[in-house]
Design an enzyme around this catalytic site. Structure first.
Site, mmCIF file in Angstrom:
data_model
loop_
_atom_site.group_PDB
_atom_site.id
_atom_site.type_symbol
_atom_site.label_atom_id
_atom_site.label_comp_id
_atom_site.label_asym_id
_atom_site.label_seq_id
_atom_site.Cartn_x
_atom_site.Cartn_y
_atom_site.Cartn_z
ATOM 1 N N GLU A 85 51.744 128.222 -2.840
ATOM 2 C CA GLU A 85 52.255 129.556 -3.178
ATOM 3 C C GLU A 85 53.712 129.767 -2.786
ATOM 4 O O GLU A 85 54.025 130.633 -1.945
ATOM 5 C CB GLU A 85 51.380 130.634 -2.527
ATOM 6 C CG GLU A 85 49.951 130.621 -3.014
ATOM 7 C CD GLU A 85 49.086 131.690 -2.373
ATOM 8 O OE1 GLU A 85 49.595 132.516 -1.593
ATOM 9 O OE2 GLU A 85 47.864 131.692 -2.643
ATOM 10 N N GLU A 116 42.322 128.192 -4.985
ATOM 11 C CA GLU A 116 41.879 129.308 -4.131
ATOM 12 C C GLU A 116 41.311 130.396 -5.029
ATOM 13 O O GLU A 116 41.868 130.673 -6.093
ATOM 14 C CB GLU A 116 43.031 129.946 -3.327
ATOM 15 C CG GLU A 116 43.546 129.119 -2.202
ATOM 16 C CD GLU A 116 44.623 129.836 -1.386
ATOM 17 O OE1 GLU A 116 44.678 131.081 -1.392
ATOM 18 O OE2 GLU A 116 45.422 129.124 -0.760
HETATM 19 O O1 IFM Z 1 44.970 133.488 3.252
HETATM 20 C C1 IFM Z 1 45.752 133.381 2.105
HETATM 21 C C2 IFM Z 1 46.170 131.938 1.886
HETATM 22 O O2 IFM Z 1 46.853 131.427 2.994
HETATM 23 C C3 IFM Z 1 47.085 131.851 0.691
HETATM 24 N N1 IFM Z 1 46.501 132.493 -0.451
HETATM 25 C C4 IFM Z 1 45.950 133.810 -0.300
HETATM 26 C C5 IFM Z 1 45.007 133.848 0.899
HETATM 27 C C6 IFM Z 1 44.432 135.264 1.068
HETATM 28 O O3 IFM Z 1 45.466 136.159 1.299
#
Ligand code: IFM
Length: 446
Positions: free
Chosen positions: A167, A354
């Site tokens: 990210e 994710e």
């Molecule tokens: O916890 C975070 C992760 O580190 C990166 N993506 C989003 C998740 C939830 O906020």
């Protein structure tokens, strides 16, 4: 809720975590300080003064955590490697004890039949590099490539696929533009050289990983951007936001060019950061897979003040997670179809690296998480039915963990963690995910 989804045979089921959010042991075995250690020490930076110093103590308890993964029947586990554990000052001498931890972790995962999927950078930059300007300093990209080579040379014999960055949008905007994450800089759009340098780091590292015969992915948290109305002003604001959040991080990698950022007041050379040949270094290595972190869509309206070229506005009439994020599963289908329409043949296979939601600790029996996961998997299956090549799904997260500026207040885990005792307790969503994986395997033998 359905207990199975029409996803292909060989589809990889996983769970994800990140080093600073779970490992703890920040002073052990020669680990150097990271920007998150520094940030957490600043009064008021993190809710209730929480820090990742202990987190889930995964550094010591990883065998127990791998047993939990095995209990789920996971095919893969996405974790991140802490750069300051491997290279305590970001460059220079390697810390053998730090590398040895990941060696043990990888061996234990393989022993359990779980494929390791490491991310090389999930926001815990060595503080020594931040002291030299962090991602605003072009040299950090070259230090990252050196670090990637060190880790790949040690683990590449057992780990075939790698994610370079997690990210970069969030790290750039929260860390360097708004200051709500480490390193806490508040540069607004002048933060964008940090984005370019992360992408350059990705390109340099991707070449080195490919030279070693390894596959490379990049994980972005893309969001489908919807204008708040049919007005031309809202459409223009949505386009500007889409360029910042999505295309800035995807176009150079997949298309070999940056999007037009003039609506954001950002010059073509991103404040002098882009040098001749850079975009080719980012694009040329190619991408074996796009890592997609998906949480929610974003609704955008024309600006109400001259400070920003857009306003982010609430998504009306939808449920929200405990974090206050809108739950709109069908927007995942829309996002995936939109990516194919926009990037065409340049879009590589996608892996959801994710997806998940935070749920109040007191919620029994964890129904909102099960609903969230099930509806998003349904939306994913709808995109697959339309021909999108999706290879796997890693839910965020295996464990409740340190949720950055929110400390331990947002619980994303399939497994509850009592942070006072480190006791792990699988939630109802753990059993649901376990049964789903088993049902999928039974109905779609490889
Ligand atoms: O916890 C975070 C992760 O580190 C990166 N993506 C989003 C998740 C939830 O906020």
């Amino acid at each position: 809720m359905p207990d199975r989804f029409d996803l292909p045979a060989g589809f990889r089921w996983g769970a994800a975590t990140a080093a600073y959010q779970i490992e703890g042991a920040v002073h052990e075995d020669g680990r150097g300080p990271s920007v998150w250690d520094t940030f957490c020490a600043q009064p008021g930076a993190v809710r209730d003064g929480h820090t990742g110093a202990v987190a889930c103590d995964h550094y010591h308890r990883y065998p127990e955590d791998i047993a939990l993964m095995k209990g789920l029947g996971l095919d893969g586990y996405r974790f991140s490697i802490a750069w300051p554990r491997v290279l305590p000052t970001g460059a220079g001498p390697v810390n053998p004890a730090g590398l040895a931890f990941y060696d043990r972790l990888v061996d234990a995962l393989l022993e359990a039949g779980i494929a390791p999927l490491p991310t090389l950078f999930h926001w815990d930059l060595p503080q020594a590099l931040e002291d030299e300007g962090g991602w605003l300093n072009r040299d950090t990209a070259y230090r990252f490539a050196e670090y990637a080579a060190v880790v790949a040379d040690r683990l590449g014999d057992r780990v075939p696929a790698w994610i370079t960055l997690n990210e970069p949008f969030v790290h750039t905007v929260f860390g360097y533009a708004l200051g709500t994450h480490a390193p806490g800089r508040t540069l607004m759009f002048e933060a964008l050289p940090a984005a370019h340098h992360q992408l350059l780091a990705h390109g340099l590292a991707a070449s080195l990983l490919h030279e070693r015969g390894l596959e490379v992915m990049l994980s972005n948290n893309l969001t489908p951007v919807e204008p708040a109305s049919d007005s031309a002003a809202d459409a223009a604001a949505a386009e500007a936001y889409d360029a910042l959040h999505n295309r800035l991080f995807t176009d150079p990698v997949l298309l070999g060019r940056y999007p037009d950022l003039t609506a954001l007041g950002v010059p073509d050379d991103i404040f002098g950061a882009i040098r001749p040949g850079d975009v080719d270094l980012i694009h040329a290595p190619g991408l074996d897979g796009l890592g997609l972190n998906f949480y929610n869509p974003t609704r955008v309206a024309a600006p109400s003040s001259p400070d920003l070229p857009f306003d982010l506005v609430p998504v009306p009439d939808v449920p929200h997670t405990a974090f206050g994020w809108p739950v709109v599963p069908e927007s995942l289908t829309r996002l995936l179809l939109g990516l194919r329409d926009f990037y065409g043949k340049a879009l590589p296979p996608v892996t959801i690296t994710e997806n998940g939601c935070s749920v109040e600790e007191s919620t029994d029996p964890d129904r909102p998480r099960i609903d969230y996961l099930a509806t998003h998997l349904d939306a994913l299956a709808a995109a697959v039915a339309e021909g999108i090549d999706v290879r796997g799904y890693y839910t965020w997260s295996l464990l409740d963990n340190f949720e950055w500026a929110e400390g331990y207040h947002q619980r994303f885990g399939l497994v509850h963690v009592d942070f006072a005792t480190q006791r792990r307790t699988p939630k109802a969503s753990y059993a649901w995910y376990r049964d789903l994986i088993a049902a999928h395997r039974a109905s779609r033998p490889r």
